[in-house]
Design a protein around this motif. Structure first.
Motif, PDB file in Angstrom:
ATOM      1  N   GLU A  87       0.943  -1.534  -0.151  1.00 29.86           N
ATOM      2  CA  GLU A  87       0.281   0.058   0.170  1.00 29.86           C
ATOM      3  C   GLU A  87       0.855   1.695   0.260  1.00 29.86           C
ATOM      4  O   GLU A  87       0.489   2.069  -0.558  1.00 29.86           O
ATOM      5  CB  GLU A  87      -0.681  -0.077   1.142  1.00 29.86           C
ATOM      6  CG  GLU A  87      -2.177  -1.200   1.174  1.00 29.86           C
ATOM      7  CD  GLU A  87      -2.664  -1.162   2.098  1.00 29.86           C
ATOM      8  OE1 GLU A  87      -2.610  -0.410   3.875  1.00 29.86           O
ATOM      9  OE2 GLU A  87      -3.628  -2.001   2.297  1.00 29.86           O
ATOM     10  N   SER A  88       1.865   1.691   0.646  1.00 29.22           N
ATOM     11  CA  SER A  88       2.695   2.074   0.706  1.00 29.22           C
ATOM     12  C   SER A  88       3.354   2.762  -0.270  1.00 29.22           C
ATOM     13  O   SER A  88       3.752   3.434  -1.616  1.00 29.22           O
ATOM     14  CB  SER A  88       3.864   2.139   1.783  1.00 29.22           C
ATOM     15  OG  SER A  88       5.295   3.092   2.050  1.00 29.22           O
ATOM     16  N   ALA A  89       3.861   1.397  -1.127  1.00 27.93           N
ATOM     17  CA  ALA A  89       4.575   1.856  -3.008  1.00 27.93           C
ATOM     18  C   ALA A  89       3.032   1.610  -3.720  1.00 27.93           C
ATOM     19  O   ALA A  89       3.767   2.841  -4.519  1.00 27.93           O
ATOM     20  CB  ALA A  89       4.546   0.384  -2.848  1.00 27.93           C
ATOM     21  N   LEU A  90       2.420   1.361  -3.749  1.00 25.42           N
ATOM     22  CA  LEU A  90       1.579   1.661  -4.052  1.00 25.42           C
ATOM     23  C   LEU A  90       0.825   3.606  -4.025  1.00 25.42           C
ATOM     24  O   LEU A  90       0.626   4.138  -4.860  1.00 25.42           O
ATOM     25  CB  LEU A  90       0.094   1.068  -4.071  1.00 25.42           C
ATOM     26  CG  LEU A  90      -1.249   1.535  -5.203  1.00 25.42           C
ATOM     27  CD1 LEU A  90      -1.077   1.067  -6.505  1.00 25.42           C
ATOM     28  CD2 LEU A  90      -2.156   0.402  -5.372  1.00 25.42           C
ATOM     29  N   ASN A  91       0.908   3.830  -2.393  1.00 29.72           N
ATOM     30  CA  ASN A  91       0.780   5.288  -2.782  1.00 29.72           C
ATOM     31  C   ASN A  91       1.476   6.404  -3.223  1.00 29.72           C
ATOM     32  O   ASN A  91       1.305   7.293  -3.478  1.00 29.72           O
ATOM     33  CB  ASN A  91       0.454   5.482  -0.944  1.00 29.72           C
ATOM     34  CG  ASN A  91      -0.263   5.345  -0.341  1.00 29.72           C
ATOM     35  OD1 ASN A  91      -2.285   4.503  -1.443  1.00 29.72           O
ATOM     36  ND2 ASN A  91      -0.847   4.674   0.333  1.00 29.72           N
ATOM     37  N   GLU A  92       2.721   5.721  -2.863  1.00 30.25           N
ATOM     38  CA  GLU A  92       4.197   6.621  -3.488  1.00 30.25           C
ATOM     39  C   GLU A  92       4.391   6.843  -5.936  1.00 30.25           C
ATOM     40  O   GLU A  92       4.744   7.677  -5.889  1.00 30.25           O
ATOM     41  CB  GLU A  92       5.453   6.234  -3.607  1.00 30.25           C
ATOM     42  CG  GLU A  92       5.684   6.334  -2.191  1.00 30.25           C
ATOM     43  CD  GLU A  92       6.674   5.545  -0.713  1.00 30.25           C
ATOM     44  OE1 GLU A  92       7.591   5.218  -1.818  1.00 30.25           O
ATOM     45  OE2 GLU A  92       7.505   5.504   0.063  1.00 30.25           O
ATOM     46  N   LYS A  94       1.668   6.358  -6.694  1.00 30.52           N
ATOM     47  CA  LYS A  94       0.480   7.267  -7.417  1.00 30.52           C
ATOM     48  C   LYS A  94       0.563   8.952  -7.425  1.00 30.52           C
ATOM     49  O   LYS A  94      -0.007   9.842  -7.591  1.00 30.52           O
ATOM     50  CB  LYS A  94      -0.927   6.781  -6.626  1.00 30.52           C
ATOM     51  CG  LYS A  94      -1.378   5.854  -6.294  1.00 30.52           C
ATOM     52  CD  LYS A  94      -2.952   5.791  -6.141  1.00 30.52           C
ATOM     53  CE  LYS A  94      -4.023   4.456  -6.240  1.00 30.52           C
ATOM     54  NZ  LYS A  94      -4.758   4.003  -5.401  1.00 30.52           N
ATOM     55  N   VAL A  95       1.556   8.774  -6.354  1.00 38.04           N
ATOM     56  CA  VAL A  95       2.238  10.290  -6.157  1.00 38.04           C
ATOM     57  C   VAL A  95       3.066  11.142  -6.830  1.00 38.04           C
ATOM     58  O   VAL A  95       2.321  12.125  -7.636  1.00 38.04           O
ATOM     59  CB  VAL A  95       2.151  10.816  -4.805  1.00 38.04           C
ATOM     60  CG1 VAL A  95       2.837  12.182  -4.650  1.00 38.04           C
ATOM     61  CG2 VAL A  95       1.760  10.753  -3.279  1.00 38.04           C
ATOM     62  N   ASP A  96       3.518  10.210  -7.623  1.00 36.68           N
ATOM     63  CA  ASP A  96       4.957  10.347  -8.241  1.00 36.68           C
ATOM     64  C   ASP A  96       4.544  10.112  -9.830  1.00 36.68           C
ATOM     65  O   ASP A  96       4.794  11.379 -10.360  1.00 36.68           O
ATOM     66  CB  ASP A  96       6.065   9.139  -8.323  1.00 36.68           C
ATOM     67  CG  ASP A  96       6.495   8.903  -7.081  1.00 36.68           C
ATOM     68  OD1 ASP A  96       6.607  10.655  -6.668  1.00 36.68           O
ATOM     69  OD2 ASP A  96       7.855   8.528  -6.498  1.00 36.68           O
ATOM     70  N   SER A  97       3.211   9.619 -10.059  1.00 40.26           N
ATOM     71  CA  SER A  97       3.101   9.441 -10.933  1.00 40.26           C
ATOM     72  C   SER A  97       1.707  10.829 -11.185  1.00 40.26           C
ATOM     73  O   SER A  97       1.954  11.648 -12.394  1.00 40.26           O
ATOM     74  CB  SER A  97       2.186   8.191 -11.243  1.00 40.26           C
ATOM     75  OG  SER A  97       2.787   7.710 -11.314  1.00 40.26           O
ATOM     76  N   PHE A  98       1.496  11.302 -10.386  1.00 43.50           N
ATOM     77  CA  PHE A  98       0.299  13.003  -9.970  1.00 43.50           C
ATOM     78  C   PHE A  98       1.348  14.128 -10.708  1.00 43.50           C
ATOM     79  O   PHE A  98       1.377  14.830 -11.407  1.00 43.50           O
ATOM     80  CB  PHE A  98      -0.350  12.705  -9.619  1.00 43.50           C
ATOM     81  CG  PHE A  98      -1.204  14.089  -8.877  1.00 43.50           C
ATOM     82  CD1 PHE A  98      -2.550  14.237  -9.197  1.00 43.50           C
ATOM     83  CD2 PHE A  98      -0.211  15.289  -8.440  1.00 43.50           C
ATOM     84  CE1 PHE A  98      -3.124  15.250  -9.500  1.00 43.50           C
ATOM     85  CE2 PHE A  98      -1.235  16.273  -7.963  1.00 43.50           C
ATOM     86  CZ  PHE A  98      -2.504  16.487  -8.865  1.00 43.50           C
ATOM     87  N   VAL A  99       2.763  14.004  -9.618  1.00 46.72           N
ATOM     88  CA  VAL A  99       3.456  14.911  -9.991  1.00 46.72           C
ATOM     89  C   VAL A  99       4.475  14.873 -11.421  1.00 46.72           C
ATOM     90  O   VAL A  99       4.709  15.727 -12.069  1.00 46.72           O
ATOM     91  CB  VAL A  99       5.124  15.092  -9.036  1.00 46.72           C
ATOM     92  CG1 VAL A  99       5.999  16.021  -9.657  1.00 46.72           C
ATOM     93  CG2 VAL A  99       4.514  14.913  -7.902  1.00 46.72           C
ATOM     94  N   HIS A 100       4.439  13.931 -11.777  1.00 49.40           N
ATOM     95  CA  HIS A 100       4.984  13.792 -13.527  1.00 49.40           C
ATOM     96  C   HIS A 100       3.991  14.090 -14.103  1.00 49.40           C
ATOM     97  O   HIS A 100       4.272  15.237 -15.578  1.00 49.40           O
ATOM     98  CB  HIS A 100       5.914  12.602 -13.475  1.00 49.40           C
ATOM     99  CG  HIS A 100       6.791  12.003 -12.719  1.00 49.40           C
ATOM    100  ND1 HIS A 100       8.143  12.692 -12.854  1.00 49.40           N
ATOM    101  CD2 HIS A 100       7.404  11.176 -11.528  1.00 49.40           C
ATOM    102  CE1 HIS A 100       9.017  12.443 -12.671  1.00 49.40           C
ATOM    103  NE2 HIS A 100       8.485  11.189 -11.764  1.00 49.40           N
ATOM    104  N   ALA A 101       2.790  13.874 -13.945  1.00 48.26           N
ATOM    105  CA  ALA A 101       1.999  14.496 -14.799  1.00 48.26           C
ATOM    106  C   ALA A 101       1.957  15.529 -14.969  1.00 48.26           C
ATOM    107  O   ALA A 101       1.506  16.388 -16.200  1.00 48.26           O
ATOM    108  CB  ALA A 101      -0.021  13.740 -14.781  1.00 48.26           C
TER     109      ALA A 101
END
Length: 211
Positions: A87-92, A94-101
């Protein structure tokens, strides 16, 4: 009393600490008790001793009863830790994907604004008017096609210089795919490609998609 105290301690530990720590504490207690039994009853002949007396059977039963909860707790600890890490890796992610997007979207918007700015520059319309005339002279401004291209080159060189590292090349291409002007950059310097080295790009994806 020692056994009761140990069981009581385990209950309090189970209430106040998480599974990994509980498994570790249980393992330490179990190993300590087992080595104590070996020392106390000379368990080099453990197969015989454990089943000769009632006390030995009780000790063996306690050992087994301590081992089973340890296995269960260790398994639950593994499942909980794995789920938590996933869950922690998935949340990280998601955050990284959102920032890069967001960064990509911002970069595309800036590129779009730059293209719009360049398309509205006077040399674009002036060169079009000049090249459409019979003598390659813009009847509106009185400038030749070559003069408009030179002005356009100077403006673009300033634009590329201000965005060094963002753009590595600029092409000004007509509707037939012929390069009318091209500027190249290696991140440190900018140069205009000579007319004899200009190419036709009608088969390239960026031209066909734009047309």
């Amino acid at each position: 009393p020692l056994i009761m105290a140990t069981i009581t301690d385990l209950i309090f530990l189970a209430i106040n600490i998480d599974f990994p720590r509980l498994a570790t504490v249980s393992g330490v207690i179990m190993l300590a008790f087992f080595f104590y039994a070996i020392y106390k009853y000379e368990a080099l002949e453990i197969k015989v001793i454990f089943f000769e007396t009632t006390r030995s059977r009780i000790l063996f039963g306690f050992f087994v009863s301590a081992l089973i909860p340890l296995i269960v707790i260790s398994y639950l600890s593994f499942i909980t830790s794995t789920r938590s890490l996933s869950e922690s890796a998935l949340n990280e992610l998601k955050v990284d994907s959102f920032v890069h997007a967001e960064k990509i979207d911002l970069a595309l918007n800036r590129i779009g604004n730059d293209v719009l700015f360049v398309s509205n520059l006077p040399p674009v319309q002036g060169s079009i008017r000049a090249i459409d005339s019979e003598d390659n002279i813009d009847v509106t401004e009185g400038s030749t096609y070559e003069q408009w291209i030179d002005r356009f080159s100077n403006i673009l060189e300033g634009l590329l210089s201000s965005k060094m590292g963002v753009y590595t090349q600029f092409r000004y291409i007509n509707e037939e795919g012929d390069e009318l002007l091209r500027l190249d950059s290696d991140g440190e310097r900018i140069w205009r490609v000579s007319e004899e080295k200009l190419q036709n790009k009608k088969d390239r994806y960026y031209f066909t998609e734009a047309i």
